[in-house]
Design a protein around this motif. Structure first.
Motif, PDB file in Angstrom:
ATOM      1  N   VAL A 194      -4.048   0.300 -19.054  1.00  0.00           N
ATOM      2  CA  VAL A 194      -5.128   1.019 -19.170  1.00  0.00           C
ATOM      3  C   VAL A 194      -5.479   1.862 -17.750  1.00  0.00           C
ATOM      4  N   ALA A 195      -5.450   0.958 -16.950  1.00  0.00           N
ATOM      5  CA  ALA A 195      -5.701   1.519 -15.619  1.00  0.00           C
ATOM      6  C   ALA A 195      -4.930   2.718 -15.034  1.00  0.00           C
ATOM      7  N   VAL A 196      -3.404   2.608 -15.353  1.00  0.00           N
ATOM      8  CA  VAL A 196      -2.656   3.746 -15.123  1.00  0.00           C
ATOM      9  C   VAL A 196      -2.963   4.901 -15.826  1.00  0.00           C
ATOM     10  N   MET A 197      -3.245   4.692 -17.170  1.00  0.00           N
ATOM     11  CA  MET A 197      -3.682   6.046 -17.888  1.00  0.00           C
ATOM     12  C   MET A 197      -5.085   6.675 -17.376  1.00  0.00           C
ATOM     13  N   TYR A 198      -5.927   5.748 -16.980  1.00  0.00           N
ATOM     14  CA  TYR A 198      -7.208   6.441 -16.466  1.00  0.00           C
ATOM     15  C   TYR A 198      -6.871   7.028 -15.047  1.00  0.00           C
ATOM     16  N   VAL A 219      -0.006   1.638  -7.367  1.00  0.00           N
ATOM     17  CA  VAL A 219      -0.214   0.348  -6.598  1.00  0.00           C
ATOM     18  C   VAL A 219      -1.661   0.016  -7.085  1.00  0.00           C
ATOM     19  N   TRP A 220      -2.544   0.921  -7.063  1.00  0.00           N
ATOM     20  CA  TRP A 220      -3.874   0.465  -7.536  1.00  0.00           C
ATOM     21  C   TRP A 220      -3.919  -0.034  -9.015  1.00  0.00           C
ATOM     22  N   GLY A 221      -3.265   0.644  -9.956  1.00  0.00           N
ATOM     23  CA  GLY A 221      -3.340   0.207 -11.282  1.00  0.00           C
ATOM     24  C   GLY A 221      -2.741  -1.134 -11.511  1.00  0.00           C
ATOM     25  N   VAL A 222      -1.707  -1.533 -10.733  1.00  0.00           N
ATOM     26  CA  VAL A 222      -1.029  -2.653 -10.950  1.00  0.00           C
ATOM     27  C   VAL A 222      -1.474  -3.707 -10.015  1.00  0.00           C
ATOM     28  N   HIS A 223      -1.418  -3.455  -8.918  1.00  0.00           N
ATOM     29  CA  HIS A 223      -1.876  -4.689  -7.728  1.00  0.00           C
ATOM     30  C   HIS A 223      -3.321  -4.437  -7.725  1.00  0.00           C
ATOM     31  N   GLY A 224      -4.020  -3.502  -7.528  1.00  0.00           N
ATOM     32  CA  GLY A 224      -5.342  -3.565  -7.421  1.00  0.00           C
ATOM     33  C   GLY A 224      -6.185  -4.233  -8.620  1.00  0.00           C
ATOM     34  N   GLY A 266      -4.369  -3.101  -3.024  1.00  0.00           N
ATOM     35  CA  GLY A 266      -4.680  -2.074  -4.292  1.00  0.00           C
ATOM     36  C   GLY A 266      -5.886  -0.973  -4.026  1.00  0.00           C
ATOM     37  N   MET A 267      -6.855  -1.607  -3.383  1.00  0.00           N
ATOM     38  CA  MET A 267      -7.983  -0.712  -3.009  1.00  0.00           C
ATOM     39  C   MET A 267      -7.844   0.060  -1.885  1.00  0.00           C
ATOM     40  N   ALA A 268      -7.113  -0.469  -0.957  1.00  0.00           N
ATOM     41  CA  ALA A 268      -6.534   0.264   0.201  1.00  0.00           C
ATOM     42  C   ALA A 268      -5.868   1.461  -0.422  1.00  0.00           C
ATOM     43  N   ALA A 269      -4.849   0.994  -1.193  1.00  0.00           N
ATOM     44  CA  ALA A 269      -4.096   2.234  -1.805  1.00  0.00           C
ATOM     45  C   ALA A 269      -4.749   3.244  -2.346  1.00  0.00           C
ATOM     46  N   LEU A 270      -5.733   3.117  -3.195  1.00  0.00           N
ATOM     47  CA  LEU A 270      -6.745   3.901  -3.782  1.00  0.00           C
ATOM     48  C   LEU A 270      -7.553   4.849  -2.813  1.00  0.00           C
ATOM     49  N   ALA A 271      -7.888   4.214  -1.475  1.00  0.00           N
ATOM     50  CA  ALA A 271      -8.381   5.093  -0.769  1.00  0.00           C
ATOM     51  C   ALA A 271      -7.495   5.980  -0.083  1.00  0.00           C
ATOM     52  N   SER A 272      -6.425   5.490   0.286  1.00  0.00           N
ATOM     53  CA  SER A 272      -5.227   6.335   0.826  1.00  0.00           C
ATOM     54  C   SER A 272      -4.943   7.354   0.203  1.00  0.00           C
ATOM     55  N   VAL A 273      -4.742   7.446  -1.222  1.00  0.00           N
ATOM     56  CA  VAL A 273      -4.556   8.342  -2.210  1.00  0.00           C
ATOM     57  C   VAL A 273      -5.662   9.532  -2.307  1.00  0.00           C
ATOM     58  N   LEU A 274      -6.865   9.038  -2.178  1.00  0.00           N
ATOM     59  CA  LEU A 274      -8.143  10.048  -2.228  1.00  0.00           C
ATOM     60  C   LEU A 274      -8.092  10.629  -0.900  1.00  0.00           C
ATOM     61  N   TYR A 275      -7.577  10.250   0.278  1.00  0.00           N
ATOM     62  CA  TYR A 275      -7.533  10.661   1.418  1.00  0.00           C
ATOM     63  C   TYR A 275      -6.556  11.713   1.644  1.00  0.00           C
ATOM     64  N   VAL A 276      -5.333  11.227   1.220  1.00  0.00           N
ATOM     65  CA  VAL A 276      -4.176  12.188   1.674  1.00  0.00           C
ATOM     66  C   VAL A 276      -4.092  13.165   0.366  1.00  0.00           C
ATOM     67  N   GLY A 277      -4.423  13.072  -0.600  1.00  0.00           N
ATOM     68  CA  GLY A 277      -4.544  14.141  -1.705  1.00  0.00           C
ATOM     69  C   GLY A 277      -3.187  14.122  -2.430  1.00  0.00           C
ATOM     70  N   LYS A 278      -3.141  15.125  -3.215  1.00  0.00           N
ATOM     71  CA  LYS A 278      -1.935  15.296  -4.140  1.00  0.00           C
ATOM     72  C   LYS A 278      -0.677  15.726  -3.318  1.00  0.00           C
ATOM     73  N   ILE A 289       1.029  -1.385   0.042  1.00  0.00           N
ATOM     74  CA  ILE A 289       0.155   0.055  -0.027  1.00  0.00           C
ATOM     75  C   ILE A 289       0.869   1.069  -0.011  1.00  0.00           C
ATOM     76  N   THR A 290       2.143   1.001   0.514  1.00  0.00           N
ATOM     77  CA  THR A 290       2.771   2.661   0.940  1.00  0.00           C
ATOM     78  C   THR A 290       3.108   3.094  -0.321  1.00  0.00           C
ATOM     79  N   GLY A 291       3.289   2.345  -1.640  1.00  0.00           N
ATOM     80  CA  GLY A 291       3.849   3.223  -2.835  1.00  0.00           C
ATOM     81  C   GLY A 291       2.645   4.247  -3.062  1.00  0.00           C
ATOM     82  N   ALA A 292       1.615   4.039  -2.740  1.00  0.00           N
ATOM     83  CA  ALA A 292       0.570   5.173  -3.122  1.00  0.00           C
ATOM     84  C   ALA A 292       0.517   6.357  -2.516  1.00  0.00           C
ATOM     85  N   PHE A 293       0.856   6.378  -1.119  1.00  0.00           N
ATOM     86  CA  PHE A 293       0.981   7.701  -0.543  1.00  0.00           C
ATOM     87  C   PHE A 293       2.383   8.207  -0.241  1.00  0.00           C
ATOM     88  N   THR A 294       3.226   7.704  -0.977  1.00  0.00           N
ATOM     89  CA  THR A 294       4.720   8.250  -0.886  1.00  0.00           C
ATOM     90  C   THR A 294       4.836   9.740  -0.714  1.00  0.00           C
TER      91      THR A 294
END
Length: 403
Positions: A295-299, A311-316, A173-185, A116-121
């Protein structure tokens, strides 16, 4: 008790290989971030090796594989490894010591939250991460291990997951997506990976370790072990080649990073199916993985989600489509202990796989988001802009990767 020395020896090697994946992940992620955040992301993988082991010893193994409460979680009968003896055999095949199985499963528990950690680096405080890591294991990982592999609800229902499509990749992967949306850019933009050679080293260690991850999940040495080993390599290779070709066509250049990312996507996608499908199917799964994860990474890029290391695009996405593809291509002719997928008339099995992975993904997403909200009440989750500017290696850990 007389144990099978061949099976025991193989499972000790497989356990060591899976352990090696976590440092491999640290190098993989470490190379992908900027120079000022290398140690901050690497320690997030390495700390899981220590704290997850402690939690596994205290209650993790017991909650996953002892007893059953409502089909969702185990009990605490074996907390602190109580009531276990040196000569206990793993009940699944009676040919390896139970302690070897406990160690093998512990390595899975170590790497899953580290993914998961790769998402909110570059954006999360170390203390908050350690709390998140333990809460996530207790409320997401342990219940799903029990439900899928420990005799719980999903296993009783007939859901199959050879080495962790649901249990590892989809939920992480889904935990990573949730983390990304929580911590923002990130407020401070990085100029891409600081070291592609480090990413290559990490990929090599992950790929090498994945043989223990997938082939070891047969938990003994037989024809299926060999099949899972071969399928792992074939899917990774086809996915890496697919990603490379897409990159080459789109960017007019063959990108090393694309090849590496595609390979990991193939590894994640074949994981649930490795011991249940034929090798030509594994090749097809690799191609689909390369296409779908690209495609997921492009999206994700189009949506502006700052999932720094995909993390989401590859693992999730990889884990999720791997579980669904297993529902389509599984064959009892390949593995009599498996099931027949949609193509062989197993409509019910296909729907079970799909419902299970979607349900698991939704739960992991919702819990992870709410968990971060709650942690933030007690201790600040996000770093401030000054700390991000300085780099987390210096501002949080007081160390630097490069002089």
């Amino acid at each position: 008790m007389h144990f099978d020395t061949g099976n025991t020896g193989f499972m000790l090697v497989a356990t060591s290989l899976v352990m090696l994946m976590t440092p491999g992940l640290a190098f993989f992620y470490g190379g992908l971030v900027g120079r000022k955040n290398v140690l901050a992301i690497m320690i997030q993988s390495f700390v899981s090796m220590c704290t997850t082991t402690v939690l596994w010893f205290v209650c993790g193994y017991s909650l996953c594989f002892s007893g059953d409460i409502g089909g969702v979680i185990g009990n605490l009968d074996h907390a602190f490894m109580r009531g276990l003896s040196l000569n206990d055999a793993f009940a699944g095949n009676n040919s390896i010591p139970l302690f070897v199985f406990i160690a093998y499963q512990m390595m899975f528990a170590i790497i899953t939250p580290a993914l998961i950690t790769g998402a909110f680096t570059n954006r999360i405080r170390f203390g908050a991460y350690v709390i998140f890591l333990n809460a996530w294991l207790l409320f997401v990982y342990f219940p799903f291990v029990h439900m899928v592999w420990g005799g719980g609800l999903l296993q009783q229902w007939g859901v199959l997951d050879f080495a962790g499509g649901i249990v590892v990749h989809a939920i992480a992967g889904m935990a990573a997506l949730a983390s990304v949306l929580y911590v923002g850019k990130r407020k401070v933009k990085e100029h891409g990976p600081h070291s592609i050679p480090l990413v290559a080293l990490g990929t090599a260690l992950l790929w090498f370790g994945w043989y223990g991850f997938n082939a070891g999940s047969e938990l003994q040495v037989d024809a299926i072990t060999g099949l899972a080993f071969l399928n792992t390599d074939v899917a990774a290779s086809f996915a890496g080649a697919t990603w490379l070709i897409i990159d080459w066509i789109k960017e007019k250049r063959p990108k090393f990073l694309g090849l590496l990312t595609g390979s990991v996507a193939g590894l994640a996608t074949i994981t649930p199916a490795a011991g249940y499908v034929s090798t030509p199917v594994a090749a097809l799964i690799g191609i689909i993985a390369g296409l779908a994860c690209y495609v997921a990474v492009m999206y994700k890029n189009k949506k502006g989600w700052d999932d720094a290391l995909d993390v989401w695009g590859v693992h999730g996405v990889g884990g999720t489509i791997g579980v669904i593809l297993l529902g389509i291509f599984a064959s009892k002719m390949v593995n009599p202990a498996g099931a027949d997928g949609l193509l062989l008339g197993g409509t019910g099995f296909f729907f079970k796989q799909t419902i299970a992975v979607i349900g698991a993904s939704i739960y992991a997403f919702v819990f992870s988001y709410l968990c971060l909200v709650v942690i933030n009440i007690f201790t600040k989750v996000k770093v401030d802009e000054h700390e991000e500017e300085k780099g987390l290696d210096e501002s949080i850990h007081g160390e630097s990767a490069y002089l």
